[in-house]
Design a protein around this motif. Structure first.
Motif, PDB file in Angstrom:
ATOM      1  N   ILE A 253       0.808  -1.225   0.000  1.00 24.80           N
ATOM      2  CA  ILE A 253       0.000   0.000   0.000  1.00 24.80           C
ATOM      3  C   ILE A 253       0.845   1.282   0.000  1.00 24.80           C
ATOM      4  CG2 ILE A 253      -1.574   1.367   1.424  1.00 24.80           C
ATOM      5  CD1 ILE A 253      -3.067  -1.205   2.090  1.00 24.80           C
ATOM      6  N   PRO A 254       1.880   1.387   0.870  1.00 29.15           N
ATOM      7  CA  PRO A 254       2.634   2.653   0.891  1.00 29.15           C
ATOM      8  C   PRO A 254       3.285   2.989  -0.442  1.00 29.15           C
ATOM      9  CG  PRO A 254       3.139   1.329   2.825  1.00 29.15           C
ATOM     10  CD  PRO A 254       2.351   0.458   1.900  1.00 29.15           C
ATOM     11  N   PHE A 255       3.762   1.978  -1.166  1.00 29.04           N
ATOM     12  CA  PHE A 255       4.451   2.246  -2.419  1.00 29.04           C
ATOM     13  C   PHE A 255       3.476   2.730  -3.495  1.00 29.04           C
ATOM     14  CE2 PHE A 255       7.062  -0.795  -0.102  1.00 29.04           C
ATOM     15  CZ  PHE A 255       8.267  -0.123  -0.076  1.00 29.04           C
ATOM     16  N   VAL A 256       2.276   2.171  -3.489  1.00 30.08           N
ATOM     17  CA  VAL A 256       1.242   2.654  -4.412  1.00 30.08           C
ATOM     18  C   VAL A 256       0.850   4.079  -4.029  1.00 30.08           C
ATOM     19  CG1 VAL A 256      -1.091   2.282  -5.308  1.00 30.08           C
ATOM     20  CG2 VAL A 256       0.384   0.318  -4.834  1.00 30.08           C
ATOM     21  N   ALA A 257       0.691   4.320  -2.726  1.00 32.22           N
ATOM     22  CA  ALA A 257       0.317   5.657  -2.251  1.00 32.22           C
ATOM     23  C   ALA A 257       1.399   6.686  -2.583  1.00 32.22           C
ATOM     24  CB  ALA A 257       0.075   5.627  -0.735  1.00 32.22           C
ATOM     25  N   ILE A 258       2.664   6.288  -2.422  1.00 32.92           N
ATOM     26  CA  ILE A 258       3.767   7.195  -2.749  1.00 32.92           C
ATOM     27  C   ILE A 258       3.770   7.509  -4.236  1.00 32.92           C
ATOM     28  CG2 ILE A 258       6.296   7.320  -2.965  1.00 32.92           C
ATOM     29  CD1 ILE A 258       6.446   5.833  -0.276  1.00 32.92           C
ATOM     30  N   GLY A 259       3.521   6.485  -5.070  1.00 35.41           N
ATOM     31  CA  GLY A 259       3.478   6.694  -6.520  1.00 35.41           C
ATOM     32  C   GLY A 259       2.417   7.715  -6.911  1.00 35.41           C
ATOM     33  N   TRP A 260       1.212   7.553  -6.359  1.00 35.41           N
ATOM     34  CA  TRP A 260       0.137   8.511  -6.641  1.00 35.41           C
ATOM     35  C   TRP A 260       0.484   9.895  -6.092  1.00 35.41           C
ATOM     36  CZ3 TRP A 260      -3.285   8.008 -10.187  1.00 35.41           C
ATOM     37  CH2 TRP A 260      -3.834   6.763 -10.508  1.00 35.41           C
ATOM     38  N   GLY A 261       1.114   9.915  -4.902  1.00 37.61           N
ATOM     39  CA  GLY A 261       1.488  11.190  -4.305  1.00 37.61           C
ATOM     40  C   GLY A 261       2.479  11.960  -5.164  1.00 37.61           C
ATOM     41  N   LEU A 263       2.861  11.644  -8.413  1.00 37.00           N
ATOM     42  CA  LEU A 263       2.156  12.095  -9.619  1.00 37.00           C
ATOM     43  C   LEU A 263       1.313  13.338  -9.327  1.00 37.00           C
ATOM     44  CD1 LEU A 263       0.971   8.690 -11.165  1.00 37.00           C
ATOM     45  CD2 LEU A 263       2.732  10.231 -12.064  1.00 37.00           C
ATOM     46  N   ALA A 264       0.837  13.443  -8.067  1.00 36.82           N
ATOM     47  CA  ALA A 264       0.011  14.593  -7.687  1.00 36.82           C
ATOM     48  C   ALA A 264       0.845  15.790  -7.240  1.00 36.82           C
ATOM     49  CB  ALA A 264      -0.946  14.194  -6.568  1.00 36.82           C
ATOM     50  N   GLY A 265       2.180  15.653  -7.311  1.00 38.88           N
ATOM     51  CA  GLY A 265       3.047  16.776  -6.965  1.00 38.88           C
ATOM     52  C   GLY A 265       3.477  16.835  -5.511  1.00 38.88           C
ATOM     53  N   GLU A 266       3.194  15.785  -4.739  1.00 40.29           N
ATOM     54  CA  GLU A 266       3.637  15.761  -3.351  1.00 40.29           C
ATOM     55  C   GLU A 266       5.140  15.474  -3.291  1.00 40.29           C
ATOM     56  OE1 GLU A 266      -0.595  14.000  -1.562  1.00 40.29           O
ATOM     57  OE2 GLU A 266       1.262  12.864  -1.344  1.00 40.29           O
ATOM     58  N   THR A 267       5.794  15.964  -2.256  1.00 39.85           N
ATOM     59  CA  THR A 267       7.225  15.725  -2.103  1.00 39.85           C
ATOM     60  C   THR A 267       7.455  14.711  -0.991  1.00 39.85           C
ATOM     61  OG1 THR A 267       7.381  17.606  -0.574  1.00 39.85           O
ATOM     62  CG2 THR A 267       7.862  18.029  -2.897  1.00 39.85           C
ATOM     63  N   ILE A 268       8.369  13.792  -1.225  1.00 43.14           N
ATOM     64  CA  ILE A 268       8.694  12.753  -0.263  1.00 43.14           C
ATOM     65  C   ILE A 268      10.139  12.946   0.183  1.00 43.14           C
ATOM     66  CG2 ILE A 268       8.692  10.282   0.213  1.00 43.14           C
ATOM     67  CD1 ILE A 268       6.009  11.390  -0.690  1.00 43.14           C
ATOM     68  N   GLY A 269      10.351  13.213   1.464  1.00 43.35           N
ATOM     69  CA  GLY A 269      11.693  13.436   1.982  1.00 43.35           C
ATOM     70  C   GLY A 269      12.441  12.135   2.228  1.00 43.35           C
ATOM     71  N   GLN A 270      13.769  12.229   2.270  1.00 42.93           N
ATOM     72  CA  GLN A 270      14.602  11.050   2.489  1.00 42.93           C
ATOM     73  C   GLN A 270      14.335  10.432   3.859  1.00 42.93           C
ATOM     74  OE1 GLN A 270      18.644  12.301   1.875  1.00 42.93           O
ATOM     75  NE2 GLN A 270      18.481  12.214  -0.364  1.00 42.93           N
ATOM     76  N   LEU A 271      14.105  11.286   4.858  1.00 45.12           N
ATOM     77  CA  LEU A 271      13.847  10.790   6.207  1.00 45.12           C
ATOM     78  C   LEU A 271      12.534  10.003   6.261  1.00 45.12           C
ATOM     79  CD1 LEU A 271      15.370  10.971   8.873  1.00 45.12           C
ATOM     80  CD2 LEU A 271      13.938  12.906   9.505  1.00 45.12           C
ATOM     81  N   GLU A 272      11.553  10.430   5.472  1.00 44.42           N
ATOM     82  CA  GLU A 272      10.278   9.704   5.414  1.00 44.42           C
ATOM     83  C   GLU A 272      10.467   8.335   4.767  1.00 44.42           C
ATOM     84  OE1 GLU A 272       7.019  13.319   5.140  1.00 44.42           O
ATOM     85  OE2 GLU A 272       8.004  12.640   3.317  1.00 44.42           O
ATOM     86  N   ILE A 273      11.295   8.267   3.728  1.00 41.99           N
ATOM     87  CA  ILE A 273      11.575   6.988   3.074  1.00 41.99           C
ATOM     88  C   ILE A 273      12.271   6.040   4.050  1.00 41.99           C
ATOM     89  CG2 ILE A 273      12.867   5.836   1.240  1.00 41.99           C
ATOM     90  CD1 ILE A 273      10.441   7.327   0.241  1.00 41.99           C
ATOM     91  N   VAL A 274      13.238   6.568   4.808  1.00 44.90           N
ATOM     92  CA  VAL A 274      13.941   5.749   5.800  1.00 44.90           C
ATOM     93  C   VAL A 274      12.952   5.241   6.856  1.00 44.90           C
ATOM     94  CG1 VAL A 274      15.690   5.764   7.628  1.00 44.90           C
ATOM     95  CG2 VAL A 274      16.146   6.900   5.451  1.00 44.90           C
ATOM     96  N   GLY A 275      12.069   6.134   7.304  1.00 47.49           N
ATOM     97  CA  GLY A 275      11.060   5.725   8.285  1.00 47.49           C
ATOM     98  C   GLY A 275      10.169   4.619   7.762  1.00 47.49           C
ATOM     99  N   LEU A 276       9.734   4.744   6.489  1.00 50.27           N
ATOM    100  CA  LEU A 276       8.906   3.713   5.873  1.00 50.27           C
ATOM    101  C   LEU A 276       9.648   2.381   5.817  1.00 50.27           C
ATOM    102  CD1 LEU A 276       6.503   2.636   4.219  1.00 50.27           C
ATOM    103  CD2 LEU A 276       7.607   3.570   2.187  1.00 50.27           C
ATOM    104  N   LEU A 277      10.909   2.406   5.410  1.00 51.17           N
ATOM    105  CA  LEU A 277      11.688   1.176   5.301  1.00 51.17           C
ATOM    106  C   LEU A 277      11.874   0.517   6.663  1.00 51.17           C
ATOM    107  CD1 LEU A 277      14.406   2.260   2.697  1.00 51.17           C
ATOM    108  CD2 LEU A 277      12.383   0.826   2.316  1.00 51.17           C
ATOM    109  N   ILE A 278      12.043   1.338   7.716  1.00 50.87           N
ATOM    110  CA  ILE A 278      12.164   0.784   9.064  1.00 50.87           C
ATOM    111  C   ILE A 278      10.856   0.116   9.483  1.00 50.87           C
ATOM    112  CG2 ILE A 278      12.434   1.378  11.508  1.00 50.87           C
ATOM    113  CD1 ILE A 278      14.422   3.527  10.657  1.00 50.87           C
ATOM    114  N   ILE A 279       9.722   0.777   9.198  1.00 48.61           N
ATOM    115  CA  ILE A 279       8.418   0.186   9.520  1.00 48.61           C
ATOM    116  C   ILE A 279       8.235  -1.140   8.790  1.00 48.61           C
ATOM    117  CG2 ILE A 279       5.922   0.435   9.189  1.00 48.61           C
ATOM    118  CD1 ILE A 279       6.210   3.377   9.793  1.00 48.61           C
TER     119      ILE A 279
END
Length: 288
Positions: A253-261, A263-279
């Motif tokens: 789910i998160p990877f699909v949500a990130i993909g749509w985000g 495409l919609a112009g949302e920005t994803i920070g490196q710290l958020e990616i690290v947090g997701l990978l830890i989860i």
């Protein structure tokens, strides 16, 4: 189709459908309030399942009806409102990331309330997952940290509600069919959803406005596909493969949500990616 292949087919469909639900919420929130989007989602899901609920009610034991209504509240109504309120400020991608906490709450609630055994590896996985969640909170922008952290915490409460619902169904409703669970749970939400729509002033919108129609349409699609149909598939998968495997849908789910985000112009920070990978690493360890 081989049973295991069919389980993975259901798994992938759920990842795509639920991963897309966060961007649909964002679309609905452009013209509707959070309560209107959530209520329209529940109302649409209940209406589409109404024809099936008639037979479901006939063959249902009275002792199960109360639990099915509680399941509708815990597994859909409460989380729907919490997610929509949270997405008034936070990105849909972050909402999808935090949704990955669901399997950890399935394990934790199972151990605390249902006396399920928790090996040390599962406990370690839970702790790692919560560490990733805290990192996601720290990744929020400093200029709006208080409101973002509070709203993000609403999603954590929603995933806790999901975890409680999964344990209730797995423990007390194994004998009830997937369609019956979804039909009764969502039809029971039609009246409260209608009440919320009336109180929120839904009828006052200009339904000749294309933007309003698009927002309502996104909410209806969210209700029909992302709620009613997806819930049937989820309960089917849970009965076939167990509660842990079914909640591992939150891997995708998160990877699909990130993909749509993105495409919609949302920005994803490196710290958020690290947090997701830890989860996700915590979820993986918990479900091994």
């Amino acid at each position: 189709m081989h049973p295991k292949l069919f389980n993975w087919f259901l798994f992938l469909i759920l990842c795509l459908v639920w991963g897309s639900s966060f961007i649909l919420m964002k679309e609905g929130l452009k013209q509707l309030s959070a309560y209107e989007v959530a209520a329209m989602r529940m109302f649409s899901g209940g209406v589409v399942l109404l024809p099936f609920a008639i037979n479901s009610f006939k063959r249902m034991q009275r002792k199960d009806l109360g639990l099915l209504i509680v399941s509708g509240l815990l597994g859909s109504f409460i989380p729907a409102i919490l997610f929509c309120v949270a997405e008034t400020k936070i990105d849909s991608a972050l909402a999808g990331m935090l949704n990955a906490l669901t399997p950890l709450f399935v394990i934790t609630i199972g151990a605390l309330l249902f006396k399920s055994a928790v090996p040390w590896k599962k406990l370690l996985g839970v702790l790692i997952g919560f560490g990733g969640m805290l990192l996601l909170f720290l990744a929020q922008k400093a200029d709006s940290a208080n409101s973002d952290v509070f709203l993000a915490s609403l999603i954590v409460v929603a995933t806790l509600s999901y975890g409680l619902n999964v344990n209730l169904i797995n423990r007390y409703l194994k004998h009830v069919g997937s369609l019956d669970i979804a039909a009764i749970a969502f039809v029971s939400l039609i009246i409260p959803a209608t009440t919320v729509l009336l109180l929120a002033g839904f009828a006052k919108h200009d339904f000749t406005d294309v933007a309003v129609i698009r927002a309502v349409g996104a909410s209806v699609v969210l209700g029909v596909f992302g709620t009613a149909i997806a819930s049937i598939l989820f309960y089917m998968l849970m009965k076939r493969a167990g509660p842990l495997f079914s909640t591992m849908v939150t891997y995708g789910i998160p990877f699909v949500a990130i993909g749509w985000g993105l495409l919609a112009g949302e920005t994803i920070g490196q710290l958020e990616i690290v947090g997701l990978l830890i989860i996700l690493s915590g979820v993986y360890l918990t479900n091994r």
